[in-house]
Design an enzyme around this catalytic site. Structure first.
Site, PDB file in Angstrom:
ATOM      1  N   GLY A 174     -34.542   6.971  -2.645  1.00 45.59           N
ATOM      2  CA  GLY A 174     -36.055   6.725  -2.278  1.00 45.59           C
ATOM      3  C   GLY A 174     -36.430   5.334  -3.159  1.00 45.59           C
ATOM      4  O   GLY A 174     -37.803   5.086  -3.170  1.00 45.59           O
TER       5      GLY A 174
ATOM      6  N   GLU B 155     -29.370   9.559  -5.355  1.00 44.33           N
ATOM      7  CA  GLU B 155     -28.848   9.234  -4.013  1.00 44.33           C
ATOM      8  C   GLU B 155     -29.502   7.859  -3.416  1.00 44.33           C
ATOM      9  O   GLU B 155     -30.042   8.135  -2.459  1.00 44.33           O
ATOM     10  CB  GLU B 155     -29.140  10.307  -2.969  1.00 44.33           C
ATOM     11  CG  GLU B 155     -28.214  11.410  -3.176  1.00 44.33           C
ATOM     12  CD  GLU B 155     -28.549  12.697  -2.139  1.00 44.33           C
ATOM     13  OE1 GLU B 155     -27.451  13.489  -1.855  1.00 44.33           O
ATOM     14  OE2 GLU B 155     -29.425  12.587  -1.413  1.00 44.33           O
ATOM     15  N   PRO B 156     -29.392   6.760  -4.162  1.00 46.38           N
ATOM     16  CA  PRO B 156     -30.011   5.679  -3.530  1.00 46.38           C
ATOM     17  C   PRO B 156     -29.249   5.134  -2.160  1.00 46.38           C
ATOM     18  O   PRO B 156     -28.072   5.064  -2.155  1.00 46.38           O
ATOM     19  CB  PRO B 156     -29.943   4.597  -4.796  1.00 46.38           C
ATOM     20  CG  PRO B 156     -28.851   4.920  -5.220  1.00 46.38           C
ATOM     21  CD  PRO B 156     -28.835   6.344  -5.381  1.00 46.38           C
TER      22      PRO B 156
ATOM     23  N   ARG C 298     -37.400  -1.333  12.214  1.00 47.71           N
ATOM     24  CA  ARG C 298     -38.382  -0.926  11.208  1.00 47.71           C
ATOM     25  C   ARG C 298     -39.746  -1.558  11.263  1.00 47.71           C
ATOM     26  O   ARG C 298     -40.800  -0.932  10.883  1.00 47.71           O
ATOM     27  CB  ARG C 298     -37.676  -1.349   9.701  1.00 47.71           C
ATOM     28  CG  ARG C 298     -36.527  -0.437   9.510  1.00 47.71           C
ATOM     29  CD  ARG C 298     -35.860  -0.549   8.187  1.00 47.71           C
ATOM     30  NE  ARG C 298     -37.039   0.049   7.273  1.00 47.71           N
ATOM     31  CZ  ARG C 298     -37.913  -0.190   6.460  1.00 47.71           C
ATOM     32  NH1 ARG C 298     -38.165  -1.782   6.605  1.00 47.71           N
ATOM     33  NH2 ARG C 298     -38.725   0.521   5.823  1.00 47.71           N
TER      34      ARG C 298
ATOM     35  N   CYS D 264     -38.603  -6.288  26.604  1.00 45.45           N
ATOM     36  CA  CYS D 264     -39.608  -6.396  27.484  1.00 45.45           C
ATOM     37  C   CYS D 264     -40.536  -5.377  26.844  1.00 45.45           C
ATOM     38  O   CYS D 264     -40.894  -4.277  27.529  1.00 45.45           O
ATOM     39  CB  CYS D 264     -39.199  -5.864  28.708  1.00 45.45           C
ATOM     40  SG  CYS D 264     -37.750  -6.801  29.313  1.00 45.45           S
TER      41      CYS D 264
ATOM     42  N   TYR E 219     -30.904   0.391   7.055  1.00 43.02           N
ATOM     43  CA  TYR E 219     -31.889   0.713   8.120  1.00 43.02           C
ATOM     44  C   TYR E 219     -31.804  -0.284   9.203  1.00 43.02           C
ATOM     45  O   TYR E 219     -32.668  -0.471   9.948  1.00 43.02           O
ATOM     46  CB  TYR E 219     -32.934   1.409   7.772  1.00 43.02           C
ATOM     47  CG  TYR E 219     -32.775   2.565   6.612  1.00 43.02           C
ATOM     48  CD1 TYR E 219     -32.115   3.744   6.899  1.00 43.02           C
ATOM     49  CD2 TYR E 219     -33.226   2.360   5.143  1.00 43.02           C
ATOM     50  CE1 TYR E 219     -31.687   4.573   6.137  1.00 43.02           C
ATOM     51  CE2 TYR E 219     -32.871   3.272   4.274  1.00 43.02           C
ATOM     52  CZ  TYR E 219     -32.353   4.460   4.529  1.00 43.02           C
ATOM     53  OH  TYR E 219     -31.929   5.449   3.743  1.00 43.02           O
TER      54      TYR E 219
END
Ligand code: LLP
Length: 445
Positions: free
Chosen positions: A254, A296-297, A340, A371, A401
């Site tokens: 995070g 856990e990066p 994102r 579209c 991501y």
């Protein structure tokens, strides 16, 4: 260049930018656009910074830390290999991620498996290859896993996913440790404690410890500290009642990164020392031994190391109601390669990458070719007024991501990912082809 760019990004005297010693015009010519470009040395250095700062900060207290790369941010077998070479472990959240990590040569005992709804096939495969930890997320999973482990005559190494009630991070969809959501077992209601007891009592589970993940894009060290304190409180209570020590505690990922020049990042070194201090205070308060820690990066390792290169197509000047204007710069990708912006209203920036312009800058919006009017890549950015068809645009901080959430909307071909380093580029994931699309499609008889 501002820190949104990976460390090797430079603008040369003729005005084009290069990354990893490779001119973006060359990358576009050789690999086509849209193109995800990963600065290998930068990504490895970010992984190494987590390893080194956390080891130093916890080492000062005589404790050990493992860094798990959260591979959902971006995974392919070569990246899995880089992480292994940098002495990181890898966290996976599906059978597919597990197989790619294994293909990259990550030792199974250095892999952790996550997921709120793991299938029997995922759990079975994890046990068969011998992953180092399975993070159990429900009572159902505890039962299913215990039975599968019995069937395979193994002891399953487990951690219990705890929802601590600490709510942190930028956007509701990516905040994961408050109560009203699907992940984990609640600390407040006692479900987490009960799950620990269930794992402890299960004949075929080996209870390693507890795990939490409080959200993403977290800038507040205080949120990590609060979650560490709550987790150690739970661990202390469990030991006091049962006499069993929980050897491991994982605090999840995070760590925030900057997406725009004005965005902030959580510095890895500050995070390491701040979290180690909070853990020390909690251990002193609760008593007992230090656990082995892990984090856990994902985004903070992959995000800033990646950029997306696009080719500009149509440029339109649009009149706004307030009398001003907006330049719409349409590129050859969009919401199929960057979900994102539309999903989280994420902010990005962009720069004209293939040349320098001395034209005045204009308030611009970088849009895709899908579209859908929400198909925006960069909502607001200043770009030169003479931005034109054929120019290359670079959007930084898309390494996490981006490709991992890419899709085939409008039958788009997902872009290739190339790694650059020391003046060379190599393909990590090849571009989808029309043949790929047609192969998935079952032709009418
Ligand atoms: N560990 C666990 C258990 C996680 O669920 C996640 C992310 C991480 C680690 C890594 O978090 P990071 O360090 O990358 O923030 N698609 C969203 C992010 C979803 C994150 C889900 N879990 C986005 O594009 O912002």
């Amino acid at each position: 260049m501002a820190s949104v760019w990976s460390s090797s990004v430079k603008r040369s005297s003729d005005g084009a930018i290069s990354v990893g010693g490779v001119d973006v015009r060359e990358l576009a010519a050789e690999h086509g656009t849209p193109l995800y470009v990963v600065d290998e040395a930068d990504m490895r250095a970010r992984a190494a910074a987590f390893r080194d700062h956390f080891s130093a900060a916890f080492g000062r207290k005589g404790a050990e830390v493992d860094v798990y790369y959260a591979s959902k941010a971006f995974l392919c077998s070569q990246v899995a290999r880089w992480m292994r070479e940098e002495d990181l472990c890898v966290d996976v959240a599906s059978l597919g991620e597990l197989e790619i990590a294994l293909r990259g040569g990550v030792a199974p005992q250095h892999i952790g498996l996550h997921g709120n709804n793991k299938s029997d096939a995922e759990l079975r495969r994890a046990l068969e290859v011998g992953v180092g930890r399975i993070i159990v997320d429900s009572f159902t999973e505890i039962e299913v896993l215990d039975a599968l482990a019995a069937e395979l005559s193994v002891s399953a190494p487990v951690m219990v996913r705890v929802t601590t009630g600490v709510h942190a991070g930028g956007h509701e969809y990516i905040a994961t440790s408050h109560e009203d959501q699907k992940f984990g077992l609640s600390l407040a209601t006692g479900a987490a404690y009960e799950a620990l007891v269930a794992c402890h009592d299960a004949a075929n589970l080996n209870l390693l410890g507890i795990h939490t993940h409080i959200g993403s894009q977290i800038l507040s060290l205080a949120a990590f500290q609060e979650s560490a304190e709550r987790m150690l409180g739970l661990r202390g209570a469990f030991t006091a009642d049962t006499g069993a020590e929980l050897p491991e505690v994982d605090l999840g990922g995070g760590y925030a990164i900057a997406y725009t020049e004005t965005g902030e990042a959580l510095e890895t070194r500050d995070a390491a020392y701040g979290i180690a201090d909070a853990v020390e205070a909690a251990v002193t308060k609760v008593g007992g031994t230090w656990p082995r820690f892990s984090i856990e990066p994902g985004r903070a390792i992959a995000g800033p190391a990646g950029m997306t290169l696009y080719t500009v197509g149509v440029v339109k000047q649009v009149q706004l109601e307030d009398g001003g204007g907006r330049q719409y710069v349409a590129v050859d990708g969009g919401m199929s390669d960057n979900m994102r912006t539309i999903t989280y209203q994420a902010e990005y920036t962009a720069t004209l990458a293939s040349r320098l312009s001395d034209a005045e800058s204009a308030l611009s919006r970088v849009v895709g070719k899908h579209c859908e009017s929400g198909d925006v890549v960069v909502r607001d950015v200043q770009l030169p007024h003479d931005t034109a068809r054929g120019d290359l645009l670079a959007v930084p901080a898309t390494g996490a991501y981006g490709r991992s959430m890419a899709n085939n909307y409008n039958a788009a071909l997902r872009p290739a990912v190339v790694a650059v380093r020391d003046g060379q580029s190599k393909v990590l994931i090849r571009r989808d082809t029309l043949d790929d699309l047609l192969r998935w499609d079952v032709a009418a008889e």
